[in-house]
Write an enzyme that holds these catalytic residues in place. Structure first.
Site, short mmCIF file in Angstrom:
data_model
loop_
_atom_site.label_atom_id
_atom_site.label_comp_id
_atom_site.label_asym_id
_atom_site.label_seq_id
_atom_site.Cartn_x
_atom_site.Cartn_y
_atom_site.Cartn_z
N ASN A 1 -9.96 -2.96 -6.69
CA ASN A 1 -9.43 -2.20 -7.55
C ASN A 1 -9.92 -1.16 -8.92
O ASN A 1 -9.30 -0.75 -9.93
CB ASN A 1 -8.10 -2.55 -7.40
CG ASN A 1 -7.52 -2.17 -6.74
OD1 ASN A 1 -6.66 -2.86 -5.98
ND2 ASN A 1 -8.04 -1.32 -6.14
N ASP B 1 0.76 -1.11 0.51
CA ASP B 1 0.09 0.00 0.35
C ASP B 1 0.91 1.10 0.07
O ASP B 1 2.19 1.20 0.80
CB ASP B 1 -0.80 0.28 1.23
CG ASP B 1 -1.88 0.96 1.05
OD1 ASP B 1 -2.06 1.45 -0.04
OD2 ASP B 1 -2.57 1.61 2.16
#
Length: 252
Positions: free
Chosen positions: A80, A32
């Protein structure tokens, strides 16, 4: 050159780890912070993803150097797809570039590529790159470099449950015969074992729909470091932290 890099990493990393304490067999990482890393530098988000790809190569070397068996990296989630089209298009091109440049070196180091996720929904060029990398490294018996690509933990559990139930029906059995072992056999990670250690970068304290079943007894390690800045020292710190924890698996 690649072997030399691996040997150098092995000497440095192993010299800093406790020899009498276990290392995790399976490490999973939620990579991340690519976007935040880029924003901090007034760069487009895709610059962060590009830099993050290079970190994947380095961390693979570190994991291989200390003898980790499985390294699972959360590359792209089923959620996503909601991101801007240009960003998604770039992310779908990254595996092509990554595997084209890195697979020869992985083969040299006996590293096998695996990809878990709903591959059938990937663009054709991404699918071809993934399938070629898997086929080209199928003979390798060392570290398994496992990518979670178009992956979602909840969907995985539902899919596994459906497949397990179909198998039970064919065996003339009922839902009462469903066991953890039977369900586990139908998970996308079947055969890899559950992660011993989960690392998440960039300071977020959540799982983001990642390996929800498999992480039940994993040790968690969170760092504020954004993924593109994740270094050898950061990786070592996570492993050392793991070595100093006592895993109880629900016991005392």
């Amino acid at each position: 050159m690649f072997k030399k890099l691996f040997r150098q990493d092995e000497n440095i990393l192993n010299s800093e780890l406790a020899e009498d304490l276990p290392i995790p067999r399976h490490v999973a990482i939620i990579m991340d912070g690519n976007g935040r890393w880029a924003k901090k530098r007034f760069l487009p988000r895709i610059a962060g993803h590009k830099e993050g790809m290079d970190v994947v190569k380095r961390v693979t070397r570190y994991a291989n150097a200390i003898g980790i068996d499985v390294l699972t990296l959360y590359a792209f989630s089923t959620e996503n797809w909601k991101r801007p089209t240009d960003e998604v298009d770039f992310l779908m091109k990254l595996p092509v570039e990554f595997f084209d440049s890195f697979v020869p070196e992985l083969i040299e180091e006996n590293v096998r590529v695996n990809v878990m996720g709903y591959r059938e929904n990937l663009p054709d060029h991404t699918m071809r790159a993934v399938e070629k990398a898997i086929a080209d490294t199928a003979h390798c018996t060392g570290l398994t470099l496992n990518f979670a690509l178009n992956y979602g933990g909840r969907s995985e559990i539902i899919t596994a449950a459906k497949e397990a139930m179909k198998e039970l029906e064919l065996e003339g059995k009922s839902a009462d015969d469903l066991t953890e072992e039977k369900l586990n056999d139908h998970l996308m990670s079947s055969g890899l074992g559950d992660p011993d250690l989960l690392i998440r970068t960039s300071g977020e304290l959540r799982l983001s729909n990642f390996m929800l079943w498999q992480l039940a007894y994993s040790e968690f390690y969170f760092t504020d470091t954004h993924w593109p800045d994740f270094s050898k020292e950061d990786f070592l710190q996570a492993i050392i932290e793991y070595q100093n924890r006592s895993r109880r698996f629900g016991g005392l």
